[in-house]
Write an enzyme that holds these catalytic residues in place. Sequence first.
Site, short mmCIF file in Angstrom:
data_model
loop_
_atom_site.label_atom_id
_atom_site.label_comp_id
_atom_site.label_asym_id
_atom_site.label_seq_id
_atom_site.Cartn_x
_atom_site.Cartn_y
_atom_site.Cartn_z
N ASN A 107 35.90 77.44 137.87
CA ASN A 107 36.81 76.39 138.32
C ASN A 107 37.48 76.78 139.64
O ASN A 107 37.64 77.96 139.90
CB ASN A 107 37.88 76.13 137.25
CG ASN A 107 37.37 75.28 136.12
OD1 ASN A 107 36.63 74.33 136.34
ND2 ASN A 107 37.74 75.62 134.90
N CYS A 162 30.04 72.76 132.49
CA CYS A 162 31.29 72.71 131.74
C CYS A 162 30.93 72.24 130.33
O CYS A 162 29.90 71.61 130.12
CB CYS A 162 32.23 71.71 132.41
SG CYS A 162 33.84 71.48 131.64
N HIS A 163 31.75 72.55 129.35
CA HIS A 163 31.44 72.11 127.98
C HIS A 163 32.30 70.94 127.54
O HIS A 163 32.35 70.60 126.36
CB HIS A 163 31.59 73.28 126.99
CG HIS A 163 32.88 74.02 127.12
ND1 HIS A 163 32.95 75.34 127.50
CD2 HIS A 163 34.16 73.62 126.94
CE1 HIS A 163 34.21 75.72 127.54
NE2 HIS A 163 34.96 74.70 127.20
N HIS A 212 35.86 67.12 134.73
CA HIS A 212 37.20 66.97 134.15
C HIS A 212 37.75 65.56 134.27
O HIS A 212 38.86 65.28 133.81
CB HIS A 212 38.19 67.98 134.72
CG HIS A 212 37.94 69.38 134.25
ND1 HIS A 212 38.79 70.43 134.55
CD2 HIS A 212 36.93 69.92 133.52
CE1 HIS A 212 38.31 71.55 134.01
NE2 HIS A 212 37.19 71.26 133.39
#
Length: 455
Positions: free
Chosen positions: A150, A172-173, A202
């Site tokens: 990030n 990303c999960h 996100h």
Amino acid sequence: MANPKITFIGAGSSVFMKNIVGDILQRPALAGAEIRLMDINPTRLEESAVIAGKLVKTLGVPATVKTYANQREALDGTNFVVVCFQIGGYEPSTVVDFDVPKKYNLRQTIADTLGVGGIMRGLRTVPHLWSICEDMLAVAPEAIMLQYVNPMAINTWAIAEKYPTIKQVGLCHSVQGTAHELAHDLGIPYEDIRYRSAGINHMAFYLKFEHRQADGSYKDLYPELLRAYREGRAPKPGWNPRCPNKVRYEMMTRLGYFVTESSEHFAEYTPYFIKEGREDLIEKYGIPLDEYPKRCVEQIEGWKKTSEQYRTAETITVKPSKEYASSIVNSVWTGEPSVIYGNLRNNGVITSLPDAAAVEVPCLVDDNGLQPTFIGDLPPQLTALIRTNINVQELTVRALIDENREHIYHAAMMDPHTAAELDLDQIWNLVDDLIAAHGDMLPEWARGSRQQRVA
């Protein structure tokens, strides 16, 4: 079939490394992989090597594990590059990112993606990612970078902008993780859920979220999610009691779609939830201020116990993770197709967002590499909200590419949460204070006083 060479940069992130290596070695075509571990911290590197060696022993596979202190040597001739590091760590950098804004009464929850914390993290992280790209071009130009760092969108955008020939994907999960959470909230097996998500890291949204029926048809689950929230049946308690996940459900009632990243993250990407003098909002939505530093402290303490357990154990339990890395490696190496959610340069995949932006979309993966699937226009309200975050990302990337300190102020000025709380003079002074506090963690062009730079 030959065995792949898989390099981990930042291999001292031992728990993450364990999960990815464990996933990789459980795939038959990858069981003989050469695992290369590189980290600048010799103690953490040695700990990770011990864990990886015990994974090999536990699984009884012919994989090999090698360690490196030199980045280029670790990359030489490799096929895949897994990157996971945090430049500046919890101390000093994360502490600075939280403590300095507090002097201006600017409060944050995670500060790793957007806001002044995300901007500063991007400024200190991207140059190190670029150094990996330089080495890859020199000794592994065909390798694929799997980036787990990030601020994901800023990093992905900056790599694509400066090194367009590097094959990369940001991972990303949150997409698959949130789908599991929503299935749990509704009491439906995850395996019976079908979804399609798109946006930016996100801040992607489920454009479809459906339940497979006995006759093979699919039922839209959005009406049930709304009903469950309004009746108080959702969200159900999750893994972290400090984070009740109300923000995302509230935003669903306003936007009509559910966002993929957690409520504690999303609260600081918008101007609606964290406001000085509005403690009623903090209480109503259960917003966990200073959440990321708390997690860091807990993880550091937890690792002290876990590392000793790993060191003394003869074998290590291996459970599949939710990460996409092993699926990507397997698909590229064998040609067996899979679908993952990845972050790549947009290039017209989401037609309502800028081509240069880093977007998170479903990707087909096979021996042709990563191929993003076409989305088209997002609903206009989602496009509008996402653009507010893209503004900050673009200006941070421009600051890095052009080595232009003024764009750091511009990025902070455009941040939704920062702009809702501070006036322009406060924003400029806060950026100056953050730059001074981070010091050598930032690139040389960004340092020094504002007056010196203007002169």
